[in-house]
Design a protein around this motif. Structure first.
Motif, short mmCIF file in Angstrom:
data_model
loop_
_atom_site.label_atom_id
_atom_site.label_comp_id
_atom_site.label_asym_id
_atom_site.label_seq_id
_atom_site.Cartn_x
_atom_site.Cartn_y
_atom_site.Cartn_z
N ARG A 190 0.80 -1.22 0.00
CA ARG A 190 0.00 0.00 0.00
C ARG A 190 0.84 1.28 0.00
N ALA A 191 1.91 1.27 0.75
CA ALA A 191 2.69 2.50 0.92
C ALA A 191 3.81 2.66 -0.10
N THR A 192 4.04 1.64 -0.92
CA THR A 192 5.11 1.74 -1.91
C THR A 192 4.61 1.31 -3.28
N GLU A 193 4.29 0.04 -3.42
CA GLU A 193 3.90 -0.48 -4.74
C GLU A 193 2.67 0.24 -5.30
N ASP A 194 1.62 0.39 -4.50
CA ASP A 194 0.40 1.04 -4.97
C ASP A 194 0.63 2.51 -5.31
N VAL A 195 1.44 3.18 -4.49
CA VAL A 195 1.73 4.60 -4.73
C VAL A 195 2.50 4.77 -6.04
#
Length: 193
Positions: free
Chosen positions: A65-70
């Motif tokens: 959520r905090a890396t890949e999705d961003v």
């Protein structure tokens, strides 16, 4: 949240993240979570083999959520590397969502100070985020060595925002991020208006 009898794996992870933020990793216990969720431990063991697997789930969820999705969201916006950098710098000004994300990040970073598994997750995420920022700078025409240093400064600035308590309004935070972009991104690159 879904009905108490149909809790998902994600419901358990979300509840565990909330406990991590408020009380630290030592408080993330099956009994505590089951009591908080008002459900038996059986639901937990339907989704997880152990507390360790839940802790892995917290790290995996945070990483996604905090890396890949961003990064995926920024790339899929079909914007220039500089526009992606500008949006990245604006993320901390996105209200409660940004505050919640920062709280989870701080909880995991605190956990990583004394846990090898969490430290490895932090190291992997930091490396991935820095590579992404550096890549955007290189695509914008910044020389490789300079891009690496600037990526580090941009990333350090963003991480530091989660440590600072600010009474600024969202608009003031947004304006600051725009001024910081002017400082952190070389003049040879043109920032979007």
């Amino acid at each position: 949240m879904s009905s108490r009898t149909n809790l998902t794996r994600e419901d358990w992870i979300h509840a565990a993240q909330e406990v991590l933020v408020t009380s630290g990793v030592d408080a993330v216990r099956v009994d505590t979570l089951a009591k908080e969720l008002k459900i038996t431990r059986g639901s937990f063991y339907y989704h997880f083999k152990s507390r360790g697997e839940l802790l892995e789930g917290i790290l995996g969820n945070w990483r996604a959520r905090a890396t890949e999705d961003v990064i995926l969201h920024l790339r899929n916006a079909h914007s220039s590397p500089l526009q992606q950098l500008q949006r990245l710098l604006e993320l901390p000004s996105h209200g409660q969502t940004a505050k919640d994300a920062a709280s989870i990040e701080l909880g995991i970073r605190g956990w990583a100070r004394r846990d090898k598994q969490a430290r490895q997750a932090i190291d992997e995420v930091d490396s991935h985020r820095l590579s992404y920022i550096e890549g955007l700078l290189i695509q914008a025409g910044v020389p490789s060595g300079d891009a690496q240093d600037r990526a580090y400064l941009i990333y350090a600035y963003q991480i530091s925002l989660s440590l600072l308590h600010s009474e600024d309004t969202p608009q003031q935070r947004l304006e600051r991020s725009q001024r910081m972009a002017g400082i952190l991104i070389p003049e040879s690159c043109t920032l979007p208006a």
